[in-house]
Design a protein around this motif. Structure first.
Motif, PDB file in Angstrom:
ATOM      1  N   GLN A  33      -4.308  -4.709   0.081  1.00  0.00           N
ATOM      2  CA  GLN A  33      -5.332  -3.792   0.576  1.00  0.00           C
ATOM      3  C   GLN A  33      -5.436  -3.823   2.090  1.00  0.00           C
ATOM      4  O   GLN A  33      -5.705  -2.795   2.725  1.00  0.00           O
ATOM      5  N   ASP A  34      -5.189  -4.956   2.705  1.00  0.00           N
ATOM      6  CA  ASP A  34      -5.239  -5.079   4.159  1.00  0.00           C
ATOM      7  C   ASP A  34      -4.090  -4.315   4.810  1.00  0.00           C
ATOM      8  O   ASP A  34      -4.273  -3.641   5.825  1.00  0.00           O
TER       9      ASP A  34
ATOM     10  N   PHE B 161      -2.998   3.237   6.944  1.00  0.00           N
ATOM     11  CA  PHE B 161      -3.788   4.461   6.981  1.00  0.00           C
ATOM     12  C   PHE B 161      -4.637   4.586   8.239  1.00  0.00           C
ATOM     13  O   PHE B 161      -4.995   5.688   8.619  1.00  0.00           O
ATOM     14  N   THR B 162      -4.961   3.500   8.897  1.00  0.00           N
ATOM     15  CA  THR B 162      -5.779   3.592  10.103  1.00  0.00           C
ATOM     16  C   THR B 162      -4.960   3.601  11.383  1.00  0.00           C
ATOM     17  O   THR B 162      -5.427   4.123  12.392  1.00  0.00           O
ATOM     18  N   ASP B 163      -3.752   3.058  11.362  1.00  0.00           N
ATOM     19  CA  ASP B 163      -2.986   2.928  12.604  1.00  0.00           C
ATOM     20  C   ASP B 163      -1.769   3.832  12.733  1.00  0.00           C
ATOM     21  O   ASP B 163      -1.162   3.877  13.789  1.00  0.00           O
TER      22      ASP B 163
ATOM     23  N   LEU C 163       5.029   5.637   0.811  1.00  0.00           N
ATOM     24  CA  LEU C 163       4.239   4.730  -0.031  1.00  0.00           C
ATOM     25  C   LEU C 163       4.363   5.140  -1.496  1.00  0.00           C
ATOM     26  O   LEU C 163       4.544   4.288  -2.372  1.00  0.00           O
ATOM     27  N   ASP C 164       4.295   6.456  -1.756  1.00  0.00           N
ATOM     28  CA  ASP C 164       4.467   6.956  -3.128  1.00  0.00           C
ATOM     29  C   ASP C 164       5.841   6.591  -3.678  1.00  0.00           C
ATOM     30  O   ASP C 164       5.961   6.080  -4.795  1.00  0.00           O
TER      31      ASP C 164
ATOM     32  N   TYR D 220      -2.011   3.189  -3.311  1.00  0.00           N
ATOM     33  CA  TYR D 220      -3.008   3.199  -2.244  1.00  0.00           C
ATOM     34  C   TYR D 220      -4.302   3.871  -2.677  1.00  0.00           C
ATOM     35  O   TYR D 220      -5.356   3.632  -2.109  1.00  0.00           O
ATOM     36  N   LYS D 221      -4.261   4.698  -3.708  1.00  0.00           N
ATOM     37  CA  LYS D 221      -5.452   5.414  -4.173  1.00  0.00           C
ATOM     38  C   LYS D 221      -6.516   4.453  -4.704  1.00  0.00           C
ATOM     39  O   LYS D 221      -7.703   4.731  -4.596  1.00  0.00           O
ATOM     40  N   LYS D 222      -6.094   3.319  -5.229  1.00  0.00           N
ATOM     41  CA  LYS D 222      -7.076   2.353  -5.736  1.00  0.00           C
ATOM     42  C   LYS D 222      -7.913   1.746  -4.615  1.00  0.00           C
ATOM     43  O   LYS D 222      -8.945   1.131  -4.880  1.00  0.00           O
ATOM     44  N   TYR D 223      -7.481   1.907  -3.375  1.00  0.00           N
ATOM     45  CA  TYR D 223      -8.238   1.432  -2.220  1.00  0.00           C
ATOM     46  C   TYR D 223      -8.986   2.564  -1.521  1.00  0.00           C
ATOM     47  O   TYR D 223      -9.525   2.387  -0.432  1.00  0.00           O
TER      48      TYR D 223
END
Length: 64
Positions: A23-24, A30-32, A45-46, A52-55
């Motif tokens: 998750q980190d 997604f943020t950087d 990622l897919d 990633y959807k679970k986060y």
């Protein structure tokens, strides 16, 4: 790579965890990742089986 690794470490610290977890790393991506590479990152990622959807991602990409 260096920026995402640093951000993933910061994310783990913010969670009060001594371990960097998936998750980190996902959150760091997604943020950087710059907006021009966002859709390519999601596709990669897919293709590599990251859930990633679970986060809660992707967030609203219009503000990225």
């Amino acid at each position: 790579e260096v920026a995402v690794a640093k951000k993933a470490e910061e994310n783990a610290i913010a969670r009060a965890s001594q371990r960097i977890e998936e998750q980190d790393v996902i959150s760091a991506f997604f943020t950087d990742v710059p907006k021009p590479f966002y859709s390519m990152m999601v596709r990669l990622l897919d293709q590599n089986g990251f859930d990633y959807k679970k986060y809660g991602f992707p967030k609203d990409t219009n503000n990225k």
